[in-house]
Scaffold this motif. Structure first.
Motif, PDB file in Angstrom:
ATOM      1  N   VAL A 189       0.858  -1.170   0.000  1.00 39.19           N
ATOM      2  CA  VAL A 189       0.000   0.000   0.000  1.00 39.19           C
ATOM      3  C   VAL A 189       0.899   1.227   0.000  1.00 39.19           C
ATOM      4  O   VAL A 189       2.023   1.192   0.517  1.00 39.19           O
ATOM      5  N   SER A 190       0.437   2.304  -0.584  1.00 37.58           N
ATOM      6  CA  SER A 190       1.222   3.528  -0.689  1.00 37.58           C
ATOM      7  C   SER A 190       0.992   4.414   0.524  1.00 37.58           C
ATOM      8  O   SER A 190      -0.158   4.660   0.924  1.00 37.58           O
ATOM      9  N   GLY A 191       2.093   4.921   1.097  1.00 36.86           N
ATOM     10  CA  GLY A 191       1.966   5.834   2.225  1.00 36.86           C
ATOM     11  C   GLY A 191       1.275   7.121   1.844  1.00 36.86           C
ATOM     12  O   GLY A 191       0.439   7.641   2.595  1.00 36.86           O
ATOM     13  N   ALA A 192       1.589   7.654   0.666  1.00 37.76           N
ATOM     14  CA  ALA A 192       0.932   8.880   0.218  1.00 37.76           C
ATOM     15  C   ALA A 192      -0.562   8.663   0.020  1.00 37.76           C
ATOM     16  O   ALA A 192      -1.389   9.527   0.349  1.00 37.76           O
ATOM     17  N   ALA A 193      -0.926   7.485  -0.513  1.00 36.88           N
ATOM     18  CA  ALA A 193      -2.346   7.179  -0.704  1.00 36.88           C
ATOM     19  C   ALA A 193      -3.070   7.069   0.631  1.00 36.88           C
ATOM     20  O   ALA A 193      -4.226   7.491   0.756  1.00 36.88           O
ATOM     21  N   LEU A 194      -2.403   6.534   1.644  1.00 39.11           N
ATOM     22  CA  LEU A 194      -3.021   6.454   2.965  1.00 39.11           C
ATOM     23  C   LEU A 194      -3.323   7.842   3.503  1.00 39.11           C
ATOM     24  O   LEU A 194      -4.390   8.075   4.082  1.00 39.11           O
ATOM     25  N   HIS A 195      -2.411   8.769   3.322  1.00 40.06           N
ATOM     26  CA  HIS A 195      -2.638  10.132   3.827  1.00 40.06           C
ATOM     27  C   HIS A 195      -3.818  10.795   3.117  1.00 40.06           C
ATOM     28  O   HIS A 195      -4.475  11.651   3.683  1.00 40.06           O
ATOM     29  N   ARG A 196      -4.082  10.390   1.891  1.00 44.38           N
ATOM     30  CA  ARG A 196      -5.239  10.934   1.184  1.00 44.38           C
ATOM     31  C   ARG A 196      -6.538  10.249   1.587  1.00 44.38           C
ATOM     32  O   ARG A 196      -7.607  10.865   1.554  1.00 44.38           O
ATOM     33  N   ALA A 197      -6.460   8.967   1.971  1.00 43.71           N
ATOM     34  CA  ALA A 197      -7.681   8.169   2.163  1.00 43.71           C
ATOM     35  C   ALA A 197      -8.166   8.118   3.603  1.00 43.71           C
ATOM     36  O   ALA A 197      -9.357   7.871   3.841  1.00 43.71           O
ATOM     37  N   LEU A 198      -7.290   8.347   4.575  1.00 46.08           N
ATOM     38  CA  LEU A 198      -7.664   8.135   5.972  1.00 46.08           C
ATOM     39  C   LEU A 198      -8.262   9.397   6.593  1.00 46.08           C
ATOM     40  O   LEU A 198      -7.976  10.513   6.161  1.00 46.08           O
ATOM     41  N   PRO A 199      -9.093   9.215   7.630  1.00 50.47           N
ATOM     42  CA  PRO A 199      -9.595  10.384   8.370  1.00 50.47           C
ATOM     43  C   PRO A 199      -8.430  11.165   8.981  1.00 50.47           C
ATOM     44  O   PRO A 199      -7.466  10.581   9.473  1.00 50.47           O
ATOM     45  N   ARG A 200      -8.552  12.466   8.948  1.00 54.80           N
ATOM     46  CA  ARG A 200      -7.462  13.342   9.384  1.00 54.80           C
ATOM     47  C   ARG A 200      -7.870  14.038  10.677  1.00 54.80           C
ATOM     48  O   ARG A 200      -8.915  14.668  10.752  1.00 54.80           O
ATOM     49  N   ALA A 201      -7.006  13.906  11.712  1.00 53.64           N
ATOM     50  CA  ALA A 201      -7.273  14.573  12.977  1.00 53.64           C
ATOM     51  C   ALA A 201      -6.615  15.942  13.034  1.00 53.64           C
ATOM     52  O   ALA A 201      -7.156  16.877  13.594  1.00 53.64           O
ATOM     53  N   GLU A 202      -5.418  16.031  12.491  1.00 56.19           N
ATOM     54  CA  GLU A 202      -4.686  17.288  12.403  1.00 56.19           C
ATOM     55  C   GLU A 202      -4.124  17.380  10.988  1.00 56.19           C
ATOM     56  O   GLU A 202      -4.302  16.472  10.177  1.00 56.19           O
ATOM     57  N   ASN A 203      -3.409  18.453  10.697  1.00 57.61           N
ATOM     58  CA  ASN A 203      -2.924  18.668   9.339  1.00 57.61           C
ATOM     59  C   ASN A 203      -2.131  17.487   8.815  1.00 57.61           C
ATOM     60  O   ASN A 203      -2.327  17.041   7.689  1.00 57.61           O
ATOM     61  N   ASP A 204      -1.200  16.937   9.619  1.00 55.80           N
ATOM     62  CA  ASP A 204      -0.363  15.831   9.178  1.00 55.80           C
ATOM     63  C   ASP A 204      -0.566  14.584  10.024  1.00 55.80           C
ATOM     64  O   ASP A 204       0.316  13.718  10.062  1.00 55.80           O
TER      65      ASP A 204
END
Length: 356
Positions: A189-204
């Motif tokens: 799985v791609s780390g960048a894709a995870l950052h796009r797909a997962l719920p975000r609590a803070e900016n990063d």
């Protein structure tokens, strides 16, 4: 050799016919050699500064399919063949070197790989010795501290029967991928894709947890793939690990750079921590203790650590108002609070004190 720079690790996956040649090049470029079987090198594959592999190792890597990485060189005594070269390219190789004829080329490539990485990456697993120790709160606090210090952070909640890290952070209603919806493409799985797909609590800070009423559990293969993706993406990966003797917990422990065991300073807490340490964690990964006090019997944190047999990383007093605040809002961590200082100590330990 770069005498003014620290040693870097070179993962060497070659047979006896090439080992001495590669070791000589590694020494010339200022590397420390790591030699492990190609079929059991996932941790070193992700953490070593560079990798050198021969055709047999590339064939084995093609079967276990680790994530692509940079700083990877294929070495051989002759033409490795088109199939091996294609497999090496799929794994991230950008060069092939014939040994011993092209030793200077290998030294040159390895020297170039020693440019420091832009982001610190680390995996910390947080596990409670017993119920109510505060492990989930500490894990979330470490993740919040990470993004506060500039580290892109991935918080993985591995307990599919707990309330959920998304609830603790106040993002349970936000859309995004949960464990049960994760689809692995060939085990990666791609780390960048995870950052796009997962719920975000803070900016990063992105969070991967279970559905509210999961129909299925979490697979260890998914856990391993997501941890690998976060590590190769340069993320700080924080694992909130349940107390269970399961394949998921074993996958988490085998992937962690540091396991933080959280306990209260009580006789029962010490006994539980010793059991968790012996049965779930073992001796193959660094383990340190965080003590959440105070002790009703006057047991000091240093004595708790000595009784359990692990180093003391931090001790802090609980905030009696925190449960009430969590009933009405998400977790907030003040850097100078006891929880904030404990979270900073964990973050500093796993990242070596570096911020992104």
């Amino acid at each position: 050799m770069y005498d003014d720079q620290p040693m870097c690790d070179l993962l060497v996956l070659v047979g006896p016919d090439l080992h001495d040649d590669v070791a000589r090049c590694a020494a010339a470029a200022g590397y420390r050699v790591l030699s492990v079987p190609a079929g059991d090198c996932r941790r070193e594959w992700l953490t070593a500064r560079a990798v050198v592999a021969d055709p047999a190792a590339v064939a084995e890597l093609g079967r276990i399919r680790p994530p692509r990485r940079d700083a990877f060189v294929l070495v051989a005594t002759g033409d490795p063949g088109g199939d091996i070269w294609r497999s090496a390219i799929d794994l991230g190789a950008t060069d092939a070197v014939t040994l011993p004829a092209d030793e200077n080329d290998l030294v040159r490539a390895l020297t170039g790989f020693r440019v420091p990485r832009r982001h610190p990456a680390g995996v910390v697993a947080v596990i409670g010795a017993h119920g109510g120790a505060g492990a989930s709160t500490l894990a979330a606090a470490v993740a919040l501290t990470g993004v506060g210090l500039g580290s892109p952070t991935l918080l993985l909640d591995l307990d599919d029967v707990a309330p959920g890290a998304d609830l603790l952070l106040g993002i349970e209603q936000r859309p995004g991928l949960r464990w049960q919806g994760l689809s692995l493409d060939g085990g990666a799985v791609s780390g960048a894709a995870l950052h796009r797909a997962l719920p975000r609590a803070e900016n990063d800070l992105v969070v991967l947890t279970s559905e509210r009423m999961p129909a299925a559990g979490i697979s260890p293969e998914a856990v391993t793939a997501v941890i690998d993706a976060g590590r190769t993406n340069g993320d700080l990966v924080v694992l909130d690990v349940p107390r269970s003797d399961s394949a998921v917990v074993r996958a988490a422990m085998s992937s962690a750079d540091l396991v933080v065991l959280v306990s209260t300073p009580t006789v029962g807490g010490c006994a539980a921590a010793r059991r968790v340490h012996a049965r779930l964690i073992g001796n193959t990964v660094a383990v340190e203790l965080v003590v959440r006090g105070p002790s009703p019997g006057g047991l000091r944190p240093a004595r708790v650590a000595a009784a359990i047999g692990v180093p003391l990383l931090a001790a802090y007093r609980p905030d009696p108002r925190l449960p009430m605040r969590l009933e009405s809002g998400p977790l907030r961590v003040r850097p100078r609070s006891p929880l904030g200082r404990a979270a900073w100590a964990v973050h500093s330990r796993v990242t070596g004190g570096r911020a992104a």
